[in-house]
Structures are given as C-alpha cells and as structure tokens.
Design a protein around this motif. Sequence first.
Motif, PDB file in Angstrom:
ATOM      1  N   PHE A 122       4.901   5.138  -1.140  1.00 29.53           N
ATOM      2  CA  PHE A 122       4.860   3.737  -0.731  1.00 29.53           C
ATOM      3  C   PHE A 122       3.609   3.057  -1.268  1.00 29.53           C
ATOM      4  CE2 PHE A 122       6.783   6.176   2.781  1.00 29.53           C
ATOM      5  CZ  PHE A 122       8.035   5.604   2.825  1.00 29.53           C
ATOM      6  N   ILE A 123       3.731   1.754  -1.522  1.00 27.35           N
ATOM      7  CA  ILE A 123       2.589   0.930  -1.907  1.00 27.35           C
ATOM      8  C   ILE A 123       2.545  -0.274  -0.985  1.00 27.35           C
ATOM      9  CG2 ILE A 123       1.649  -0.608  -3.680  1.00 27.35           C
ATOM     10  CD1 ILE A 123       2.763   1.271  -5.779  1.00 27.35           C
ATOM     11  N   VAL A 124       1.352  -0.623  -0.507  1.00 31.49           N
ATOM     12  CA  VAL A 124       1.124  -1.874   0.205  1.00 31.49           C
ATOM     13  C   VAL A 124      -0.087  -2.532  -0.434  1.00 31.49           C
ATOM     14  CG1 VAL A 124       2.146  -1.106   2.391  1.00 31.49           C
ATOM     15  CG2 VAL A 124      -0.306  -0.792   2.005  1.00 31.49           C
ATOM     16  N   ALA A 125      -0.157  -3.855  -0.347  1.00 36.04           N
ATOM     17  CA  ALA A 125      -1.268  -4.547  -1.006  1.00 36.04           C
ATOM     18  C   ALA A 125      -1.729  -5.738  -0.189  1.00 36.04           C
ATOM     19  CB  ALA A 125      -0.849  -5.008  -2.399  1.00 36.04           C
ATOM     20  N   SER A 126      -3.010  -6.025  -0.352  1.00 35.27           N
ATOM     21  CA  SER A 126      -3.611  -7.240   0.193  1.00 35.27           C
ATOM     22  C   SER A 126      -4.015  -8.094  -0.995  1.00 35.27           C
ATOM     23  CB  SER A 126      -4.828  -6.880   1.052  1.00 35.27           C
ATOM     24  OG  SER A 126      -5.882  -6.405   0.231  1.00 35.27           O
ATOM     25  N   LYS A 127      -4.755  -9.152  -0.745  1.00 32.22           N
ATOM     26  CA  LYS A 127      -5.242  -9.985  -1.848  1.00 32.22           C
ATOM     27  C   LYS A 127      -6.356  -9.301  -2.621  1.00 32.22           C
ATOM     28  CE  LYS A 127      -3.967 -14.340   0.272  1.00 32.22           C
ATOM     29  NZ  LYS A 127      -4.399 -15.630   0.796  1.00 32.22           N
ATOM     30  N   THR A 128      -6.981  -8.277  -2.037  1.00 31.64           N
ATOM     31  CA  THR A 128      -8.134  -7.654  -2.681  1.00 31.64           C
ATOM     32  C   THR A 128      -8.002  -6.164  -2.933  1.00 31.64           C
ATOM     33  OG1 THR A 128      -9.190  -7.300  -0.537  1.00 31.64           O
ATOM     34  CG2 THR A 128      -9.727  -9.353  -1.699  1.00 31.64           C
ATOM     35  N   ALA A 129      -6.938  -5.520  -2.440  1.00 37.45           N
ATOM     36  CA  ALA A 129      -6.819  -4.071  -2.598  1.00 37.45           C
ATOM     37  C   ALA A 129      -5.361  -3.640  -2.613  1.00 37.45           C
ATOM     38  CB  ALA A 129      -7.544  -3.356  -1.468  1.00 37.45           C
ATOM     39  N   ILE A 130      -5.161  -2.462  -3.188  1.00 37.84           N
ATOM     40  CA  ILE A 130      -3.848  -1.818  -3.198  1.00 37.84           C
ATOM     41  C   ILE A 130      -3.997  -0.461  -2.526  1.00 37.84           C
ATOM     42  CG2 ILE A 130      -2.029  -0.856  -4.662  1.00 37.84           C
ATOM     43  CD1 ILE A 130      -2.895  -2.904  -6.805  1.00 37.84           C
ATOM     44  N   TYR A 131      -3.058  -0.151  -1.646  1.00 38.50           N
ATOM     45  CA  TYR A 131      -3.037   1.151  -0.984  1.00 38.50           C
ATOM     46  C   TYR A 131      -1.768   1.868  -1.395  1.00 38.50           C
ATOM     47  CZ  TYR A 131      -6.507  -0.759   2.292  1.00 38.50           C
ATOM     48  OH  TYR A 131      -7.611  -1.325   2.859  1.00 38.50           O
ATOM     49  N   PHE A 132      -1.859   3.197  -1.563  1.00 42.74           N
ATOM     50  CA  PHE A 132      -0.648   3.946  -1.815  1.00 42.74           C
ATOM     51  C   PHE A 132      -0.635   5.216  -0.990  1.00 42.74           C
ATOM     52  CE2 PHE A 132      -3.539   5.596  -5.019  1.00 42.74           C
ATOM     53  CZ  PHE A 132      -3.285   6.963  -5.009  1.00 42.74           C
ATOM     54  N   SER A 133       0.571   5.651  -0.676  1.00 42.57           N
ATOM     55  CA  SER A 133       0.784   6.887   0.061  1.00 42.57           C
ATOM     56  C   SER A 133       1.826   7.702  -0.677  1.00 42.57           C
ATOM     57  CB  SER A 133       1.271   6.606   1.486  1.00 42.57           C
ATOM     58  OG  SER A 133       1.631   7.827   2.121  1.00 42.57           O
ATOM     59  N   SER A 134       1.532   8.966  -0.928  1.00 42.24           N
ATOM     60  CA  SER A 134       2.490   9.855  -1.594  1.00 42.24           C
ATOM     61  C   SER A 134       3.029  10.909  -0.629  1.00 42.24           C
ATOM     62  CB  SER A 134       1.834  10.525  -2.805  1.00 42.24           C
ATOM     63  OG  SER A 134       0.697  11.250  -2.396  1.00 42.24           O
ATOM     64  N   ASP A 135       2.741  10.734   0.670  1.00 42.91           N
ATOM     65  CA  ASP A 135       3.205  11.698   1.673  1.00 42.91           C
ATOM     66  C   ASP A 135       3.930  11.005   2.831  1.00 42.91           C
ATOM     67  OD1 ASP A 135       1.068  10.491   2.925  1.00 42.91           O
ATOM     68  OD2 ASP A 135      -0.062  12.331   3.253  1.00 42.91           O
ATOM     69  N   ALA A 136       4.787  10.068   2.498  1.00 41.46           N
ATOM     70  CA  ALA A 136       5.622   9.359   3.480  1.00 41.46           C
ATOM     71  C   ALA A 136       4.807   8.563   4.490  1.00 41.46           C
ATOM     72  CB  ALA A 136       6.557  10.331   4.191  1.00 41.46           C
ATOM     73  N   GLY A 137       3.658   8.055   4.076  1.00 37.93           N
ATOM     74  CA  GLY A 137       2.869   7.176   4.931  1.00 37.93           C
ATOM     75  C   GLY A 137       1.893   7.859   5.860  1.00 37.93           C
ATOM     76  N   LYS A 138       1.742   9.171   5.740  1.00 35.49           N
ATOM     77  CA  LYS A 138       0.794   9.884   6.612  1.00 35.49           C
ATOM     78  C   LYS A 138      -0.656   9.562   6.235  1.00 35.49           C
ATOM     79  CE  LYS A 138       3.927  13.647   7.619  1.00 35.49           C
ATOM     80  NZ  LYS A 138       4.878  14.012   6.588  1.00 35.49           N
ATOM     81  N   ASN A 139      -0.925   9.492   4.935  1.00 38.66           N
ATOM     82  CA  ASN A 139      -2.269   9.189   4.434  1.00 38.66           C
ATOM     83  C   ASN A 139      -2.169   8.072   3.415  1.00 38.66           C
ATOM     84  OD1 ASN A 139      -3.887  11.480   5.656  1.00 38.66           O
ATOM     85  ND2 ASN A 139      -2.256  12.617   4.613  1.00 38.66           N
ATOM     86  N   TRP A 140      -3.198   7.202   3.411  1.00 39.68           N
ATOM     87  CA  TRP A 140      -3.226   6.062   2.500  1.00 39.68           C
ATOM     88  C   TRP A 140      -4.506   6.089   1.686  1.00 39.68           C
ATOM     89  CZ3 TRP A 140       0.860   2.862   1.788  1.00 39.68           C
ATOM     90  CH2 TRP A 140       1.895   2.979   2.712  1.00 39.68           C
ATOM     91  N   VAL A 141      -4.393   5.857   0.381  1.00 36.92           N
ATOM     92  CA  VAL A 141      -5.530   5.813  -0.532  1.00 36.92           C
ATOM     93  C   VAL A 141      -5.710   4.375  -0.984  1.00 36.92           C
ATOM     94  CG1 VAL A 141      -6.474   6.624  -2.722  1.00 36.92           C
ATOM     95  CG2 VAL A 141      -5.122   8.168  -1.288  1.00 36.92           C
ATOM     96  N   LYS A 142      -6.934   3.868  -0.871  1.00 41.28           N
ATOM     97  CA  LYS A 142      -7.240   2.477  -1.253  1.00 41.28           C
ATOM     98  C   LYS A 142      -7.756   2.427  -2.675  1.00 41.28           C
ATOM     99  CE  LYS A 142      -9.997  -1.499   0.206  1.00 41.28           C
ATOM    100  NZ  LYS A 142     -10.923  -2.021   1.241  1.00 41.28           N
ATOM    101  N   LYS A 143      -7.214   1.509  -3.461  1.00 41.11           N
ATOM    102  CA  LYS A 143      -7.677   1.243  -4.812  1.00 41.11           C
ATOM    103  C   LYS A 143      -8.019  -0.232  -4.926  1.00 41.11           C
ATOM    104  CE  LYS A 143      -6.769   5.305  -6.574  1.00 41.11           C
ATOM    105  NZ  LYS A 143      -7.774   6.186  -7.115  1.00 41.11           N
ATOM    106  N   ASN A 144      -9.217  -0.534  -5.363  1.00 42.14           N
ATOM    107  CA  ASN A 144      -9.619  -1.918  -5.596  1.00 42.14           C
ATOM    108  C   ASN A 144      -9.353  -2.263  -7.051  1.00 42.14           C
ATOM    109  OD1 ASN A 144     -10.569  -2.487  -2.991  1.00 42.14           O
ATOM    110  ND2 ASN A 144     -12.495  -1.452  -3.434  1.00 42.14           N
ATOM    111  N   PRO A 145      -8.604  -3.324  -7.305  1.00 41.63           N
ATOM    112  CA  PRO A 145      -8.365  -3.709  -8.699  1.00 41.63           C
ATOM    113  C   PRO A 145      -9.672  -4.062  -9.395  1.00 41.63           C
ATOM    114  CG  PRO A 145      -6.964  -4.960  -7.181  1.00 41.63           C
ATOM    115  CD  PRO A 145      -7.935  -4.190  -6.362  1.00 41.63           C
ATOM    116  N   MET A 146      -9.734  -3.713 -10.648  1.00 37.95           N
ATOM    117  CA  MET A 146     -10.898  -3.987 -11.495  1.00 37.95           C
ATOM    118  C   MET A 146     -12.005  -3.108 -11.094  1.00 37.95           C
ATOM    119  SD  MET A 146     -10.204  -6.495 -13.632  1.00 37.95           S
ATOM    120  CE  MET A 146      -9.337  -7.978 -13.883  1.00 37.95           C
TER     121      MET A 146
END
Length: 146
Positions: A122-146
């Motif tokens: 899953f991927i979710v995003a805000s105006k300033t960051a993108i989060y992804f989960s590769s384990d059905a939403g148990k853990n989320w990793v934040k990535k800041n664009p740029m």
Amino acid sequence: MNKIYLFLLFCANLILAQNSYNWQALNPKPTPHSGIDLMFLTDNHGFYITNNELVETQDAGEHWTSKMALNSATDLDFKGDQGVIASSFGHIYISLDQGNTWVSTTVSDDLTYCKVVKDNFFIVASKTAIYFSSDAGKNWVKKNPM
C-alpha cells in the motif's frame, strides 16, 4: 427586432424552467453527508466514503448502509480483496477481506492519497511525504520527496 425579442424570451423561459425543478438525493439514504470517493469491487458490491463514514452497498447502489465511522477521510482505493482509506490526521484504514473488516493505524502527516499497488503493498501520501507498506499495513516507511 421581433426575432431578438422572441429569442430572449425563449432563453429566459428556458432558464426559469430549469430552476423550477427540485432535486432530491435518492441514494444513499443513510447519510446526509457529501461523498468524497466511490469504488465498486464487483457489479453489486461497492463502497463510498464521506468525511466521517464508510458506506456500503451489496445491491449495485439500490440500498446503502453505514459500515463504520471514519475520521476526516480523504481517499479510498481497492484492488482485489484489499482496500485502503486515507484521512487527515494520519489515519489509515486497511481491509484485507473486501471491506468486511478494517484495522486502523496512524502516521504523522495529513493524508490526501492512497493506493493498493499489489497484494499487501500500500501507498499513502500527504502534501510533503509518501508512506509505503509492504506487509499489509503493519509497518509504514516514510519517504520525503527530493
């Protein structure tokens, strides 16, 4: 001159006739709130979100029932059996069984977008960051664009 007068009279009459109709929301009856997003999993089974609730139909929209309360929902997505709802204040709702049950978690941003990419991813995003989960939403990793 008469042709212009008749044309203006016709246009005025047309405008007045359109404004005289009273519109009524037919479905969904369970909620008076405006819908934000709508998605059907099959021809008959669908969901839509309002700011504060998830609404479900099992009969192609003929009848709707409130499935659960939400906290400032902003987006909805399904792929196969899996669904995700994003909301302001960082709330994420995940379903792995076509929306029968939902679990909730939070991240630290106001979310505006969500996507089921593939099974358990899953991927979710805000105006300033993108989060992804590769384990059905148990853990989320934040990535800041740029």
